[in-house]
Design a protein around this motif. Structure first.
Motif, PDB file in Angstrom:
ATOM      1  N   ASP A 101      28.312 -25.970  13.536  1.00  0.00           N
ATOM      2  CA  ASP A 101      28.357 -26.553  12.201  1.00  0.00           C
ATOM      3  C   ASP A 101      28.870 -25.589  11.127  1.00  0.00           C
ATOM      4  O   ASP A 101      29.695 -25.947  10.287  1.00  0.00           O
ATOM      5  CB  ASP A 101      26.983 -27.087  11.810  1.00  0.00           C
ATOM      6  N   VAL A 102      28.339 -24.372  11.143  1.00  0.00           N
ATOM      7  CA  VAL A 102      28.726 -23.392  10.132  1.00  0.00           C
ATOM      8  C   VAL A 102      28.902 -22.029  10.789  1.00  0.00           C
ATOM      9  O   VAL A 102      28.021 -21.592  11.538  1.00  0.00           O
ATOM     10  CB  VAL A 102      27.680 -23.273   9.003  1.00  0.00           C
ATOM     11  N   MET A 103      30.005 -21.390  10.486  1.00  0.00           N
ATOM     12  CA  MET A 103      30.202 -19.990  10.872  1.00  0.00           C
ATOM     13  C   MET A 103      30.186 -19.166   9.596  1.00  0.00           C
ATOM     14  O   MET A 103      30.770 -19.569   8.577  1.00  0.00           O
ATOM     15  CB  MET A 103      31.540 -19.799  11.586  1.00  0.00           C
ATOM     16  N   GLY A 104      29.524 -18.026   9.644  1.00  0.00           N
ATOM     17  CA  GLY A 104      29.417 -17.244   8.425  1.00  0.00           C
ATOM     18  C   GLY A 104      29.455 -15.755   8.669  1.00  0.00           C
ATOM     19  O   GLY A 104      29.276 -15.277   9.797  1.00  0.00           O
ATOM     20  N   TRP A 105      29.689 -15.048   7.602  1.00  0.00           N
ATOM     21  CA  TRP A 105      29.614 -13.583   7.573  1.00  0.00           C
ATOM     22  C   TRP A 105      28.527 -13.192   6.577  1.00  0.00           C
ATOM     23  O   TRP A 105      28.513 -13.685   5.447  1.00  0.00           O
ATOM     24  CB  TRP A 105      30.937 -12.964   7.159  1.00  0.00           C
ATOM     25  N   TYR A 106      27.660 -12.316   7.033  1.00  0.00           N
ATOM     26  CA  TYR A 106      26.614 -11.752   6.198  1.00  0.00           C
ATOM     27  C   TYR A 106      26.788 -10.241   6.186  1.00  0.00           C
ATOM     28  O   TYR A 106      27.473  -9.682   7.035  1.00  0.00           O
ATOM     29  CB  TYR A 106      25.227 -12.091   6.755  1.00  0.00           C
ATOM     30  N   ARG A 107      26.153  -9.590   5.223  1.00  0.00           N
ATOM     31  CA  ARG A 107      26.184  -8.139   5.205  1.00  0.00           C
ATOM     32  C   ARG A 107      24.836  -7.602   4.751  1.00  0.00           C
ATOM     33  O   ARG A 107      24.091  -8.262   4.034  1.00  0.00           O
ATOM     34  CB  ARG A 107      27.296  -7.613   4.302  1.00  0.00           C
ATOM     35  N   GLN A 108      24.576  -6.379   5.190  1.00  0.00           N
ATOM     36  CA  GLN A 108      23.338  -5.714   4.809  1.00  0.00           C
ATOM     37  C   GLN A 108      23.626  -4.255   4.529  1.00  0.00           C
ATOM     38  O   GLN A 108      24.056  -3.512   5.411  1.00  0.00           O
ATOM     39  CB  GLN A 108      22.276  -5.852   5.902  1.00  0.00           C
ATOM     40  N   ALA A 109      23.392  -3.875   3.287  1.00  0.00           N
ATOM     41  CA  ALA A 109      23.539  -2.485   2.882  1.00  0.00           C
ATOM     42  C   ALA A 109      22.200  -1.779   3.042  1.00  0.00           C
ATOM     43  O   ALA A 109      21.146  -2.430   3.045  1.00  0.00           O
ATOM     44  CB  ALA A 109      24.017  -2.414   1.436  1.00  0.00           C
ATOM     45  N   PRO A 110      22.200  -0.453   3.165  1.00  0.00           N
ATOM     46  CA  PRO A 110      20.947   0.286   3.334  1.00  0.00           C
ATOM     47  C   PRO A 110      19.971  -0.007   2.203  1.00  0.00           C
ATOM     48  O   PRO A 110      20.333   0.033   1.024  1.00  0.00           O
ATOM     49  CB  PRO A 110      21.398   1.747   3.302  1.00  0.00           C
ATOM     50  N   GLY A 111      18.751  -0.345   2.578  1.00  0.00           N
ATOM     51  CA  GLY A 111      17.709  -0.605   1.593  1.00  0.00           C
ATOM     52  C   GLY A 111      17.804  -1.965   0.923  1.00  0.00           C
ATOM     53  O   GLY A 111      17.023  -2.254   0.002  1.00  0.00           O
ATOM     54  N   LYS A 112      18.723  -2.795   1.363  1.00  0.00           N
ATOM     55  CA  LYS A 112      18.890  -4.105   0.745  1.00  0.00           C
ATOM     56  C   LYS A 112      18.717  -5.204   1.783  1.00  0.00           C
ATOM     57  O   LYS A 112      18.807  -4.981   2.987  1.00  0.00           O
ATOM     58  CB  LYS A 112      20.261  -4.215   0.084  1.00  0.00           C
ATOM     59  N   GLN A 113      18.476  -6.414   1.285  1.00  0.00           N
ATOM     60  CA  GLN A 113      18.345  -7.555   2.174  1.00  0.00           C
ATOM     61  C   GLN A 113      19.713  -8.032   2.648  1.00  0.00           C
ATOM     62  O   GLN A 113      20.735  -7.809   1.981  1.00  0.00           O
ATOM     63  CB  GLN A 113      17.624  -8.695   1.449  1.00  0.00           C
ATOM     64  N   ARG A 114      19.698  -8.677   3.786  1.00  0.00           N
ATOM     65  CA  ARG A 114      20.924  -9.270   4.281  1.00  0.00           C
ATOM     66  C   ARG A 114      21.334 -10.410   3.350  1.00  0.00           C
ATOM     67  O   ARG A 114      20.490 -11.207   2.936  1.00  0.00           O
ATOM     68  CB  ARG A 114      20.729  -9.780   5.710  1.00  0.00           C
ATOM     69  N   GLU A 115      22.623 -10.481   3.043  1.00  0.00           N
ATOM     70  CA  GLU A 115      23.103 -11.498   2.129  1.00  0.00           C
ATOM     71  C   GLU A 115      24.327 -12.207   2.699  1.00  0.00           C
ATOM     72  O   GLU A 115      25.119 -11.612   3.434  1.00  0.00           O
ATOM     73  CB  GLU A 115      23.471 -10.880   0.768  1.00  0.00           C
ATOM     74  N   LEU A 116      24.470 -13.465   2.309  1.00  0.00           N
ATOM     75  CA  LEU A 116      25.630 -14.232   2.724  1.00  0.00           C
ATOM     76  C   LEU A 116      26.864 -13.750   1.970  1.00  0.00           C
ATOM     77  O   LEU A 116      26.840 -13.602   0.748  1.00  0.00           O
ATOM     78  CB  LEU A 116      25.409 -15.719   2.445  1.00  0.00           C
ATOM     79  N   VAL A 117      27.929 -13.514   2.718  1.00  0.00           N
ATOM     80  CA  VAL A 117      29.200 -13.128   2.125  1.00  0.00           C
ATOM     81  C   VAL A 117      30.120 -14.349   2.016  1.00  0.00           C
ATOM     82  O   VAL A 117      30.680 -14.633   0.968  1.00  0.00           O
ATOM     83  CB  VAL A 117      29.889 -12.036   2.959  1.00  0.00           C
ATOM     84  N   ALA A 118      30.282 -15.052   3.134  1.00  0.00           N
ATOM     85  CA  ALA A 118      31.167 -16.220   3.164  1.00  0.00           C
ATOM     86  C   ALA A 118      30.797 -17.086   4.351  1.00  0.00           C
ATOM     87  O   ALA A 118      30.284 -16.592   5.360  1.00  0.00           O
ATOM     88  CB  ALA A 118      32.633 -15.794   3.263  1.00  0.00           C
ATOM     89  N   SER A 119      31.068 -18.367   4.222  1.00  0.00           N
ATOM     90  CA  SER A 119      30.813 -19.290   5.325  1.00  0.00           C
ATOM     91  C   SER A 119      31.900 -20.355   5.357  1.00  0.00           C
ATOM     92  O   SER A 119      32.584 -20.605   4.356  1.00  0.00           O
ATOM     93  CB  SER A 119      29.437 -19.936   5.198  1.00  0.00           C
ATOM     94  N   ILE A 120      32.036 -20.973   6.531  1.00  0.00           N
ATOM     95  CA  ILE A 120      33.015 -22.032   6.702  1.00  0.00           C
ATOM     96  C   ILE A 120      32.422 -23.083   7.635  1.00  0.00           C
ATOM     97  O   ILE A 120      31.870 -22.749   8.687  1.00  0.00           O
ATOM     98  CB  ILE A 120      34.355 -21.482   7.238  1.00  0.00           C
ATOM     99  N   THR A 121      32.509 -24.329   7.230  1.00  0.00           N
ATOM    100  CA  THR A 121      31.942 -25.399   8.036  1.00  0.00           C
ATOM    101  C   THR A 121      32.929 -25.841   9.119  1.00  0.00           C
ATOM    102  O   THR A 121      34.102 -25.445   9.112  1.00  0.00           O
ATOM    103  CB  THR A 121      31.596 -26.606   7.161  1.00  0.00           C
ATOM    104  N   SER A 122      32.445 -26.683   9.996  1.00  0.00           N
ATOM    105  CA  SER A 122      33.311 -27.217  11.050  1.00  0.00           C
ATOM    106  C   SER A 122      34.459 -28.039  10.446  1.00  0.00           C
ATOM    107  O   SER A 122      35.521 -28.167  11.059  1.00  0.00           O
ATOM    108  CB  SER A 122      32.505 -28.080  12.016  1.00  0.00           C
ATOM    109  N   TYR A 153      27.669  -8.844   9.605  1.00  0.00           N
ATOM    110  CA  TYR A 153      27.207  -9.618  10.755  1.00  0.00           C
ATOM    111  C   TYR A 153      27.851 -10.999  10.768  1.00  0.00           C
ATOM    112  O   TYR A 153      27.948 -11.664   9.730  1.00  0.00           O
ATOM    113  CB  TYR A 153      25.694  -9.801  10.703  1.00  0.00           C
ATOM    114  N   CYS A 154      28.228 -11.424  11.944  1.00  0.00           N
ATOM    115  CA  CYS A 154      28.720 -12.777  12.143  1.00  0.00           C
ATOM    116  C   CYS A 154      27.543 -13.690  12.501  1.00  0.00           C
ATOM    117  O   CYS A 154      26.628 -13.279  13.227  1.00  0.00           O
ATOM    118  CB  CYS A 154      29.756 -12.782  13.264  1.00  0.00           C
ATOM    119  N   ASN A 155      27.585 -14.887  11.983  1.00  0.00           N
ATOM    120  CA  ASN A 155      26.511 -15.859  12.222  1.00  0.00           C
ATOM    121  C   ASN A 155      27.104 -17.203  12.630  1.00  0.00           C
ATOM    122  O   ASN A 155      28.117 -17.634  12.071  1.00  0.00           O
ATOM    123  CB  ASN A 155      25.672 -16.011  10.966  1.00  0.00           C
ATOM    124  N   ALA A 156      26.444 -17.825  13.592  1.00  0.00           N
ATOM    125  CA  ALA A 156      26.784 -19.197  13.979  1.00  0.00           C
ATOM    126  C   ALA A 156      25.539 -20.046  13.781  1.00  0.00           C
ATOM    127  O   ALA A 156      24.450 -19.671  14.238  1.00  0.00           O
ATOM    128  CB  ALA A 156      27.240 -19.250  15.431  1.00  0.00           C
TER     129      ALA A 156
END
Length: 120
Positions: free
Chosen positions: A32-53, A94-97
């Motif tokens: 349904d959705v593929m996305g890229w997230y990122r996590q910097a030191p000391g910070k929470q993981r955050e959504l960078v970009a996503s794309i739906t099917s 990080y890549c997310n599915a």
């Protein structure tokens, strides 16, 4: 299930570009959705970009106009083209599915991450 493998990270100077790739172990057509997230030191993981099917994209405000997400269903691969990179883009990416099941169930799959470091 699906396994995800990221590649393309590295060290780049501010203002430079990188392209991240996320290769999936199976067809991504039904994901349904593929996305890229990122996590910097000391910070929470955050959504960078996503794309739906269906090809609808979504970007974090901090990367709008600089990053572009795309998916190649024939290659089972999602890309993140990053331009005009800034030191604050430094993070593990990080890549997310994500798939949606019955009764609003959500299934998330993650890659192992790839380091992006932007020097000033």
């Amino acid at each position: 299930q699906v396994q995800l493998v990221e590649s393309g990270g590295g060290l780049v100077q501010a203002g430079g570009s990188l392209r991240l790739s996320c290769a999936a172990s199976r067809s991504i057509v039904s994901i349904d959705v593929m996305g890229w997230y990122r996590q910097a030191p000391g910070k929470q993981r955050e959504l960078v970009a996503s794309i739906t099917s269906g090809g609808r994209t979504n970007y974090a405000d901090s990367v709008k106009g600089r990053f572009t997400i795309s998916r190649d269903n024939a290659k089972n691969t999602v890309y993140l083209q990053m331009s005009s990179l800034k030191p604050e883009d430094t993070a593990v990416y990080y890549c997310n599915a994500r798939t949606f099941g019955a009764l609003s169930t959500t299934y998330d799959y993650w890659g192992q991450g790839t380091q992006v470091t932007v020097s000033s």
